[in-house]
Every structure is written in structure tokens, then in C-alpha cells.
Scaffold this motif. Structure first.
Motif, PDB file in Angstrom:
ATOM      1  N   ARG A  44      13.340  17.046 -10.166  1.00 62.46           N
ATOM      2  CA  ARG A  44      12.750  18.330 -11.235  1.00 62.46           C
ATOM      3  C   ARG A  44      13.971  19.296 -10.961  1.00 62.46           C
ATOM      4  O   ARG A  44      13.983  19.102 -12.055  1.00 62.46           O
ATOM      5  N   TRP A  45      14.390  19.556  -9.895  1.00 61.70           N
ATOM      6  CA  TRP A  45      15.274  20.303  -9.273  1.00 61.70           C
ATOM      7  C   TRP A  45      16.939  19.926  -9.945  1.00 61.70           C
ATOM      8  O   TRP A  45      17.039  20.635 -11.064  1.00 61.70           O
ATOM      9  N   LYS A  46      17.690  18.995  -9.852  1.00 62.25           N
ATOM     10  CA  LYS A  46      18.852  18.947 -10.412  1.00 62.25           C
ATOM     11  C   LYS A  46      18.304  18.852 -12.065  1.00 62.25           C
ATOM     12  O   LYS A  46      19.364  18.722 -12.972  1.00 62.25           O
ATOM     13  N   ILE A 120      30.008  47.221  -3.051  1.00 65.58           N
ATOM     14  CA  ILE A 120      28.882  47.765  -2.975  1.00 65.58           C
ATOM     15  C   ILE A 120      28.210  45.677  -2.830  1.00 65.58           C
ATOM     16  O   ILE A 120      27.261  46.060  -2.168  1.00 65.58           O
ATOM     17  N   GLN A 121      28.873  44.664  -3.128  1.00 67.54           N
ATOM     18  CA  GLN A 121      27.317  43.291  -2.966  1.00 67.54           C
ATOM     19  C   GLN A 121      27.458  42.813  -1.664  1.00 67.54           C
ATOM     20  O   GLN A 121      27.014  42.480  -1.647  1.00 67.54           O
ATOM     21  N   ARG A 122      28.617  43.441  -0.641  1.00 63.09           N
ATOM     22  CA  ARG A 122      28.932  43.261   0.238  1.00 63.09           C
ATOM     23  C   ARG A 122      27.725  44.184   1.098  1.00 63.09           C
ATOM     24  O   ARG A 122      27.057  43.712   1.753  1.00 63.09           O
ATOM     25  N   PRO A 132      15.232  30.526   1.011  1.00 58.37           N
ATOM     26  CA  PRO A 132      15.188  29.093   2.328  1.00 58.37           C
ATOM     27  C   PRO A 132      15.807  27.608   1.384  1.00 58.37           C
ATOM     28  O   PRO A 132      15.533  27.751   0.366  1.00 58.37           O
ATOM     29  N   HIS A 133      16.760  27.213   2.519  1.00 53.49           N
ATOM     30  CA  HIS A 133      17.308  25.670   1.537  1.00 53.49           C
ATOM     31  C   HIS A 133      15.636  24.596   2.566  1.00 53.49           C
ATOM     32  O   HIS A 133      15.690  24.873   3.832  1.00 53.49           O
ATOM     33  N   ALA A 134      16.508  23.132   2.543  1.00 50.71           N
ATOM     34  CA  ALA A 134      15.008  22.396   3.412  1.00 50.71           C
ATOM     35  C   ALA A 134      16.788  21.083   3.563  1.00 50.71           C
ATOM     36  O   ALA A 134      17.465  21.359   2.213  1.00 50.71           O
ATOM     37  N   ILE A 191      30.152  35.910  -0.354  1.00 53.66           N
ATOM     38  CA  ILE A 191      28.854  35.402  -0.645  1.00 53.66           C
ATOM     39  C   ILE A 191      27.968  35.196  -0.721  1.00 53.66           C
ATOM     40  O   ILE A 191      26.836  34.703  -0.432  1.00 53.66           O
ATOM     41  N   PRO A 192      27.597  36.668  -1.482  1.00 51.81           N
ATOM     42  CA  PRO A 192      25.874  37.463  -1.911  1.00 51.81           C
ATOM     43  C   PRO A 192      25.379  36.712  -2.823  1.00 51.81           C
ATOM     44  O   PRO A 192      24.294  36.637  -2.652  1.00 51.81           O
ATOM     45  N   PHE A 193      25.688  35.470  -3.516  1.00 54.62           N
ATOM     46  CA  PHE A 193      25.382  34.432  -4.603  1.00 54.62           C
ATOM     47  C   PHE A 193      24.697  33.046  -3.555  1.00 54.62           C
ATOM     48  O   PHE A 193      24.654  32.042  -3.934  1.00 54.62           O
ATOM     49  N   SER A 194      25.239  32.951  -2.301  1.00 58.62           N
ATOM     50  CA  SER A 194      25.511  32.207  -1.619  1.00 58.62           C
ATOM     51  C   SER A 194      26.856  31.217  -1.544  1.00 58.62           C
ATOM     52  O   SER A 194      27.714  31.675  -2.126  1.00 58.62           O
ATOM     53  N   ALA A 195      26.414  30.122  -1.873  1.00 58.16           N
ATOM     54  CA  ALA A 195      28.029  29.045  -1.974  1.00 58.16           C
ATOM     55  C   ALA A 195      26.920  27.314  -1.763  1.00 58.16           C
ATOM     56  O   ALA A 195      25.406  27.013  -1.800  1.00 58.16           O
ATOM     57  N   LEU A 205      27.623  35.789 -15.064  1.00 59.10           N
ATOM     58  CA  LEU A 205      26.938  36.779 -15.842  1.00 59.10           C
ATOM     59  C   LEU A 205      26.547  37.975 -15.183  1.00 59.10           C
ATOM     60  O   LEU A 205      26.866  38.880 -15.783  1.00 59.10           O
ATOM     61  N   ALA A 206      25.758  37.923 -13.966  1.00 57.87           N
ATOM     62  CA  ALA A 206      25.638  39.206 -13.795  1.00 57.87           C
ATOM     63  C   ALA A 206      26.983  39.722 -12.973  1.00 57.87           C
ATOM     64  O   ALA A 206      26.905  41.271 -13.565  1.00 57.87           O
ATOM     65  N   ARG A 207      28.371  39.055 -12.509  1.00 60.37           N
ATOM     66  CA  ARG A 207      29.333  39.323 -12.384  1.00 60.37           C
ATOM     67  C   ARG A 207      29.777  40.606 -13.505  1.00 60.37           C
ATOM     68  O   ARG A 207      30.346  41.034 -13.372  1.00 60.37           O
TER      69      ARG A 207
HETATM   70  C1  HEM Z   1      23.600  40.779  -8.237  1.00 61.62           C
HETATM   71  C2  HEM Z   1      23.109  39.806  -9.171  1.00 61.62           C
HETATM   72  C3  HEM Z   1      22.467  38.560  -8.250  1.00 61.62           C
HETATM   73  C4  HEM Z   1      23.145  37.635  -7.277  1.00 61.62           C
HETATM   74  C5  HEM Z   1      22.980  39.082  -5.541  1.00 61.62           C
HETATM   75  C6  HEM Z   1      22.229  36.643  -6.899  1.00 61.62           C
HETATM   76  C7  HEM Z   1      21.748  35.768  -5.551  1.00 61.62           C
HETATM   77  C8  HEM Z   1      20.971  34.567  -5.691  1.00 61.62           C
HETATM   78  C9  HEM Z   1      20.867  34.076  -4.231  1.00 61.62           C
HETATM   79  C10 HEM Z   1      21.736  34.426  -3.129  1.00 61.62           C
HETATM   80  C11 HEM Z   1      20.495  32.947  -4.664  1.00 61.62           C
HETATM   81  C12 HEM Z   1      20.189  31.816  -4.186  1.00 61.62           C
HETATM   82  C13 HEM Z   1      21.384  30.496  -3.353  1.00 61.62           C
HETATM   83  C14 HEM Z   1      20.995  29.282  -2.524  1.00 61.62           C
HETATM   84  O1  HEM Z   1      19.606  28.434  -2.080  1.00 61.62           O
HETATM   85  O2  HEM Z   1      21.954  29.396  -2.014  1.00 61.62           O
HETATM   86  C15 HEM Z   1      20.093  32.310  -6.034  1.00 61.62           C
HETATM   87  C16 HEM Z   1      19.552  31.486  -6.867  1.00 61.62           C
HETATM   88  C17 HEM Z   1      19.811  31.468  -8.149  1.00 61.62           C
HETATM   89  N1  HEM Z   1      19.622  32.421  -8.975  1.00 61.62           N
HETATM   90 FE1  HEM Z   1      21.031  34.645  -8.805  1.00 61.62          FE
HETATM   91  N2  HEM Z   1      21.235  36.567  -7.475  1.00 61.62           N
HETATM   92  C18 HEM Z   1      22.120  36.996  -9.171  1.00 61.62           C
HETATM   93  C19 HEM Z   1      21.641  37.768 -10.343  1.00 61.62           C
HETATM   94  C20 HEM Z   1      21.033  36.207 -10.847  1.00 61.62           C
HETATM   95  C21 HEM Z   1      20.853  35.962 -12.484  1.00 61.62           C
HETATM   96  C22 HEM Z   1      21.750  37.227 -13.612  1.00 61.62           C
HETATM   97  C23 HEM Z   1      20.246  34.561 -12.613  1.00 61.62           C
HETATM   98  C24 HEM Z   1      19.786  34.356 -14.116  1.00 61.62           C
HETATM   99  C25 HEM Z   1      21.219  34.346 -15.212  1.00 61.62           C
HETATM  100  C26 HEM Z   1      20.221  34.007 -11.300  1.00 61.62           C
HETATM  101  C27 HEM Z   1      19.797  33.047 -11.785  1.00 61.62           C
HETATM  102  C28 HEM Z   1      19.594  32.643 -10.297  1.00 61.62           C
HETATM  103  C29 HEM Z   1      19.160  30.745 -10.017  1.00 61.62           C
HETATM  104  C30 HEM Z   1      18.140  29.771 -11.408  1.00 61.62           C
HETATM  105  C31 HEM Z   1      18.841  30.459  -8.833  1.00 61.62           C
HETATM  106  C32 HEM Z   1      18.573  29.406  -8.531  1.00 61.62           C
HETATM  107  C33 HEM Z   1      19.299  28.205  -8.153  1.00 61.62           C
HETATM  108  C34 HEM Z   1      19.024  26.868  -7.988  1.00 61.62           C
HETATM  109  O3  HEM Z   1      18.082  26.835  -6.848  1.00 61.62           O
HETATM  110  O4  HEM Z   1      19.239  25.860  -7.891  1.00 61.62           O
HETATM  111  N3  HEM Z   1      20.878  34.912 -10.493  1.00 61.62           N
HETATM  112  N4  HEM Z   1      20.776  33.909  -6.714  1.00 61.62           N
END
Ligand code: HEM
Length: 255
Positions: A44-46, A120-122, A132-134, A191-195, A205-207
Motif C-alpha cells: 500500500r505504501w509503495k 534556519i532549517q537546521r 518513526p520507522h520500522a 537532513i531536516p527532510f530525513s533520508a 516543493l517545501a524548499r
Molecule cells: C519544511 C517543510 C518540511 C519538512 C521539514 C518535512 C519533513 C519531513 C520528515 C522528517 C518526514 C519523515 C521522513 C521519514 O520517514 O524518515 C517527512 C515525510 C513526509 N512528508 Fe514532509 N516535510 C516538509 C514539507 C512537506 C510538504 C510540503 C509535503 C507535501 C507536498 C510533505 C509531504 C510528506 C509526506 C507525504 C511524507 C511521508 C513519506 C513516506 O512516508 O513515504 N512534506 N517530511
């Protein structure tokens, strides 16, 4: 808990498949019930992730059409609002001027502004413990065997706040992302958006939004605190998942 850049990278990138599951959050169980891209797992996630990425790409994430929409949105904001930093103002005036809107092509010529945004993001450290992951199967990681389904917290804070990469990490300093010549310096610790496989799908989009909206506001306004900025309490509100600032006042002065 994955603590430190090496552990987070080894798990989320080098062993990306095994660490790509989503861990449990009681609140999410109640609200999402295992549905939705953020909290789902397996097939489902994929499918959801593939769908989300394709849709965002078709919608133009990170591309010109979205750039124009964000510019428009920032224009409205600026219309309605009608010292963060002298240097950002200086860079905006030199590279963009006052007569046109900022665009993404400007960013590469604005290393200081780019560094401020990274800092700022850092510094904000929005999701300190990550989402959380699993582990998707029994997993050998370093000297441990982690049973399938174990919840894993990638502590993003431990990477964004690492003093080996960012000297005095508790201080706000755009110099963390600049080299000695003032050029922008990339960091593997940003890595504010993880990795890895679960990395935020909204990163592009966010950046784009952060760059266009911040530069457009500073092109038109000076931001001033009514009290000495040193006296603003910047400790975040207590929270488990997302770190956000306490309320504060800001004067928005036309330039
Ligand atoms: C500064 C803004 C944002 C930050 C810092 C941020 C950060 C994060 C982080 C840390 C995760 C978790 C990743 C992980 O599981 O390791 C995540 C997941 C996610 N983010 Fe963002 N996010 C931002 C903006 C957005 C925006 C604008 C969207 C939509 C367009 C979005 C959609 C998602 C989705 C759908 C996931 C889940 C991905 C998955 O589970 O496969 N995020 N985000």
C-alpha cells in the motif's frame, strides 16, 4: 534510536530497504488507521508513494509552473503585509533588485541567503526525533539483530546538532553553510527532510516555497522585533513530535 550521522546514514541509506517501514504512533493509529502515505506500510505504501511522487511531478513540483504559483502566492502575501539581516537585504538588492520577483535561478547567486535558509532549517529542527520507522524484516545492524517490526527513531536532531560538522550547534550561524570564501557549502549532515526511501516527498516543493517566499518578503520589508532580539525566548514549545516556536511579536516595515 539511531543517534548520530553515521548510524542514521547506515540504516536509512545503506540498509534502506530494511529500514523503510513506518513505525507506530498511537495518535496516528487512531487517526490514520494504517491508511495514507505517511503511516502505511508494504505494498500500500509503495503504491501511494509512487502515486504521490508522480502526481507531484505532473503538478510540477520543483519545476517552472509551480515556481510561478509560489511567486503569485508570495505576491499576495506581500500585498497584504504592505532586519532580519542586512546581508540578505544586500544580496537581494544586488542579485534581484526591486523591480522583479525572485526566482529559483537567483538562488545559486545568493550563497548567503541560501546559507541562512539552511541554517534556519537546521536550527529550527522541526522534527527532532524524526518520524518513526520500522524494520521490514529481521535486520542485522552493526552488532545488533533487530527483530522485524521494531520501531526505529532516526534522531534527526543528533545529525543537525552534531558539533563535529556544526561548531557551536546551539547557536544560529549561517557560517555553518559557508566556506572561507563565502561560497555555499553543502553538508551531508543537513537532513531536516530525513533520508533514504522514506525521505519527505515534499522536499522540492517545501524548499522552493521557503526560498521564494522568504526572499520576496525581505525584498519588500524589513522585519524588526519590538524587543531586543537577544531577549526573545527561542526555546521551542514542549512537544513530542514537532518542535515549534513560542509566540512572539514582529514588526513588518516597508523598505
Ligand atoms: C519544511 C517543510 C518540511 C519538512 C521539514 C518535512 C519533513 C519531513 C520528515 C522528517 C518526514 C519523515 C521522513 C521519514 O520517514 O524518515 C517527512 C515525510 C513526509 N512528508 Fe514532509 N516535510 C516538509 C514539507 C512537506 C510538504 C510540503 C509535503 C507535501 C507536498 C510533505 C509531504 C510528506 C509526506 C507525504 C511524507 C511521508 C513519506 C513516506 O512516508 O513515504 N512534506 N517530511
Amino acid at each position: 534510536v539511531l543517534y548520530g550521522q553515521e548510524a542514521v546514514k547506515e540504516a536509512l541509506i545503506d540498509q534502506g530497504d530494511e529500514f523503510s517501514g513506518r513505525g507506530k504512533l498511537a495518535l496516528a493509529d487512531k487517526l490514520a488507521k494504517g491508511t495514507g502515505i505517511i503511516f502505511s506500510n508494504g505494498e500500500r505504501w509503495k503504491q501511494l508513494r509512487r502515486f504521490a511522487l508522480t502526481t507531484l511531478r505532473n503538478f510540477g513540483m520543483g519545476k517552472k509552473s509551480v515556481e510561478e504559483r509560489i511567486q503569485e502566492e508570495a505576491h499576495f502575501l506581500v500585498e497584504r503585509l504592505r532586519n532580519t539581516h542586512e546581508k540578505v537585504h544586500e544580496e537581494i538588492d544586488r542579485v534581484i533588485g526591486r523591480s522583479r520577483s525572485p526566482c529559483m535561478a537567483d538562488r545559486s547567486q545568493m550563497p548567503y541567503t541560501d546559507a541562512v535558509i539552511h541554517e534556519i532549517q537546521r536550527f529550527v529542527n522541526l522534527v527532532p526525533m524524526g518520524v518513526p520507522h520500522a524494520v521490514t524484516r529481521d535486520t542485522h545492524f552493526r552488532q545488533y539483530v533487530i527483530p522485524k517490526g521494531t520501531t526505529i527513531f532516526p534522531a534527526l536532531q543528533s545529525v543537525l546538532g552534531d558539533s563535529r560538522e556544526f561548531p557551536k550547534p546551539e547557536q544560529f550561524n549561517p557560517g555553518h553553510f559557508l566556506d572561507e570564501n563565502g561560497a555555499f557549502k553543502k553538508s551531508d549532515f543537513f537532513i531536516p527532510f530525513s533520508a533514504g526511501k522514506r525521505i519527505c516527498v515534499g522536499e522540492g516543493l517545501a524548499r522552493m516555497e521557503i526560498f521564494l517566499i522568504l526572499t520576496m518578503i525581505l525584498q519588500n520589508f524589513t522585519l524588526k522585533s519590538p524587543i531586543d532580539p537577544k531577549d526573545i525566548d527561542i526555546t521551542p514549545l514542549p512537544s513530542v513530535v514537532v518542535s515549534s516556536p513560542k509566540p512572539f511579536q514582529l514588526c513588518v516595515l516597508p523598505r
